[in-house]
Write an enzyme that holds these catalytic residues in place. Structure first.
Site, PDB file in Angstrom:
ATOM      1  N   THR B 148       0.883  -1.190   0.000  1.00 58.15           N
ATOM      2  CA  THR B 148       0.000   0.000   0.000  1.00 58.15           C
ATOM      3  C   THR B 148       0.913   1.230   0.000  1.00 58.15           C
ATOM      4  O   THR B 148       1.389   1.635  -1.041  1.00 58.15           O
ATOM      5  CB  THR B 148      -0.965   0.001   1.199  1.00 58.15           C
ATOM      6  N   LYS B 170       3.620  -6.911   4.133  1.00 56.56           N
ATOM      7  CA  LYS B 170       3.346  -5.528   3.785  1.00 56.56           C
ATOM      8  C   LYS B 170       2.973  -4.801   5.064  1.00 56.56           C
ATOM      9  O   LYS B 170       2.449  -5.412   6.005  1.00 56.56           O
ATOM     10  CB  LYS B 170       2.226  -5.390   2.748  1.00 56.56           C
ATOM     11  N   THR B 181       0.779  -6.166  12.692  1.00 61.47           N
ATOM     12  CA  THR B 181       0.035  -5.041  12.146  1.00 61.47           C
ATOM     13  C   THR B 181       0.283  -4.917  10.680  1.00 61.47           C
ATOM     14  O   THR B 181       0.749  -3.917  10.188  1.00 61.47           O
ATOM     15  CB  THR B 181       0.415  -3.758  12.867  1.00 61.47           C
ATOM     16  N   GLU B 261       6.017   4.579   7.357  1.00 62.26           N
ATOM     17  CA  GLU B 261       5.603   5.835   6.723  1.00 62.26           C
ATOM     18  C   GLU B 261       6.337   7.047   7.281  1.00 62.26           C
ATOM     19  O   GLU B 261       6.228   7.365   8.473  1.00 62.26           O
ATOM     20  CB  GLU B 261       4.104   6.046   6.927  1.00 62.26           C
ATOM     21  N   ASN B 383      -0.106  10.872   6.480  1.00 56.87           N
ATOM     22  CA  ASN B 383      -1.323  10.394   7.126  1.00 56.87           C
ATOM     23  C   ASN B 383      -2.423  11.432   7.201  1.00 56.87           C
ATOM     24  O   ASN B 383      -3.532  11.134   7.626  1.00 56.87           O
ATOM     25  CB  ASN B 383      -0.989   9.833   8.502  1.00 56.87           C
ATOM     26  N   SER B 388      -7.195  11.021   0.532  1.00 52.51           N
ATOM     27  CA  SER B 388      -7.499  11.857  -0.636  1.00 52.51           C
ATOM     28  C   SER B 388      -6.780  11.339  -1.876  1.00 52.51           C
ATOM     29  O   SER B 388      -6.051  10.378  -1.837  1.00 52.51           O
ATOM     30  CB  SER B 388      -7.103  13.300  -0.335  1.00 52.51           C
TER      31      SER B 388
END
Lengths: 388, 388
Positions: B148, B170, B181, B261, B383, B388
């Protein structure tokens, strides 16, 4: 005004070079009586700063005549030397006021680990000056002197029938309750004994400062002190006093929320229809500590999935709910009903600073609100540069 | 390689328009036997996605022949329609492979609340294509299809004596363990019964994925599946297999940490001399969840006070320690000894990506490490813009 609004109090705030800006950084609030009754609550963090270790002893007899507060250094994890600095500070205030050091609460705020000889000289050496500056209008100077990353002084006043309450607060980071995550001094000219003040203060902080969770980080220095001068000569009904005190604490807590480091949204998370109040608090706090949810609000994104993912981390022992029968309403729009998308997310306007998140657990009739903020670039920036 | 490294497995990854980028987004891993033994562990989040609800039933008999995984939508909080999509996906795989749907685990990842008719058409309609694409070299295609916000495919292989293990993972956000997670598929050609696989998998994940806490946020979709084909004909010693499996899971967990991230530092928090291992984990996790500590590391600031402030939030019931007898060592420099400043903070170089924080509780001989990341502008940015 604020802490000097009630009769019987004087305050001052002076600059002693603890802040590199040269702003006021040493504050003193003195109770001139006739009563000396007081109560205080402290951080529940096990890593307590030296001023906490000292002040926990001071409050034992329910008598306090002065609170001295410095910004520019937390005097936490500074060892025996740091504790001696706190002790010396209280002794200096006691000598200047001709009172017992055992009636002087000490509060410090700033960087943990700061409490060297320079710090001691500036604080202890500043005591004669701050005592000389005491006036019945010194509340605002004191409120300015306790600011760290705060951008505004926080003050509040509540009036009773013939008596009043005043308060000041500081706190912008490490803003999550242990009991409270900041320094607060509250004064009243009501005439209430220490035991009643203690009950009132614990009742008020439980639903105000304890419900503030800006960044999930609990401070080592939190202190809320309530001093009663009795100078009004009025003995208010305890419930009436507690209600007024709770209102004042609520107002100060919202001022803290509004000035939280880097925040662009003030978020009220209200959990309704919980089985019990503590369960509502636990669920609300879990959401308030989700960085993903908080970053989404920063981006004006009503990401209800992150709300539910955070709710789902609460165990069955902690709160009763059916995870597939939860409604989530953001700014008045029920975006999730019974665990499925409901109203259109585009109906939600997250551009205003105030955000309300309503979580309906359908498990009882208890309710609680947690007050938090979003996670922003500015929060990260401010807290990555704090020590420099 | 990875999941197709062990004998007896085929895999594929194709593009079905679930990702707006047009990249691969539907993966399939198939066990061709002769054994069908398997084990799986799932998120402990109470708000579970539909694929979790399905797959928890599939694993009950310890037999799995295929894992189908999609990115581009978590199919969580999508109600009955979403569950029917998961069911239809498993049925489609079962029909194409001539197996039972009860042997097909389904995994989904992406935005919570995504699981509409378009999603269903793309996933279920993609099954014939992904089955047709199955090959013995399809591991990398499958690993790419489950990404992702991951910037890299995560794969690992471990070799035993005549048998091997392969794995893919992933996960880049919502990266804190519930159990795990992320999505992970692990394959082996060792011949072990389901009960042994279950013991080995729980032992391995407990000290690897469960110790990863990048951002404190637990996902609704975490799944780790281990399938054994038995195609090597070798029955390894269970302890040997568990050790190899743990090593592979550790490697995948570090790959997840390295690609978290927005992160600019990979932080290993090791708590030593704790009274018990779970106490070390609790203390380490508390520090890993301090936004203030994580923001400081982003700013290359060895702010040990924030480490201790986080340690101090752990209650006496949770961990035994004297808060004034804790040492903190950052990147090899003991910056705090017995609760006081010790070595010079300027000796600490935080510019490398790898950061080690060693916390000595002086309370026993247990040790545990938690793997986390710093809190950065990029984390907030990614995040806040995710939906969007």
């Amino acid at each position: 005004m604020s802490v000097t609004a009630p009769a019987g109090f004087e305050a001052a705030g002076i600059a002693r070079g603890l802040k590199s800006s040269g702003d006021r950084d040493l504050a003193l609030v003195v109770n001139r009586g006739p009563s000396t009754a007081a109560a205080a609550v402290f951080t529940s963090n096990r890593c307590k700063a030296n001023p906490i270790l000292w002040s926990e002893q001071v409050i034992r007899d329910g008598s306090v005549l002065a609170v001295i507060l410095n910004s520019g250094g937390a005097n936490c994890y500074t060892g025996t030397f740091g504790f001696q600095t706190t002790h010396a500070t209280a002794e200096a205030v006691a000598e200047a006021l001709s009172v017992s050091a055992g009636d002087v609460i000490v509060c410090s705020t700033g960087l943990i680990g700061t409490g060297d000889q320079v710090f001691r000289d500036r604080v202890v050496g500043g005591v004669p000056g701050v005592v000389a500056a005491l006036t019945q209008n010194g509340g605002t100077d004191a409120a300015l002197a306790i600011m760290t990353t705060d951008t505004k002084a926080k003050q509040s006043v509540a009036a009773g029938d013939g008596w009043s309450i005043g308060g000041m607060a500081k706190g912008a980071g490490m803003l999550a309750p242990g009991l409270a995550t900041m320094l607060v001094v509250i004064t009243t000219d009501a005439d209430l004994p220490a035991a009643a003040l203690d009950r009132a203060l614990r009742a008020a902080t439980r639903v105000t400062f304890d419900r503030l969770d800006s960044d999930g980080c609990m401070s080592t220095n939190d202190t809320v002190t309530l001093m009663a001068s009795g100078a009004s000569g009025v003995v208010p009904d305890e419930a009436t006093f507690t209600a007024a005190l709770t209102g004042l604490c609520h107002d100060l807590a919202l001022q803290l929320q509004a000035d939280a480091e880097g925040a662009s949204h003030d978020i009220t998370i209200t959990v309704v229809n919980a089985e019990a109040e503590d369960q509502a608090v636990t669920v609300g706090r879990s959401v308030s500590r989700s960085n993903l949810f908080k970053a989404a609000i920063f981006g004006n994104d009503p990401n209800w999935g992150r709300v539910l993912a955070a709710v789902g981390t609460v165990s069955e022992a902690e709160a009763t709910f059916d995870p597939y029968n939860i409604d989530v309403t953001i700014n008045g729009v029920m975006i999730c009903k019974a665990g499925e998308p409901f109203e259109d997310r585009d109906l939600i306007d997250l551009t205003p600073r105030a955000v309300t998140v309503l979580i309906d657990l359908h498990s009882g009739d208890a309710v609680a609100s947690i007050y938090t903020n979003d996670l922003t670039h500015d929060y990260v920036h401010e807290n990555s540069a704090y020590a420099s």
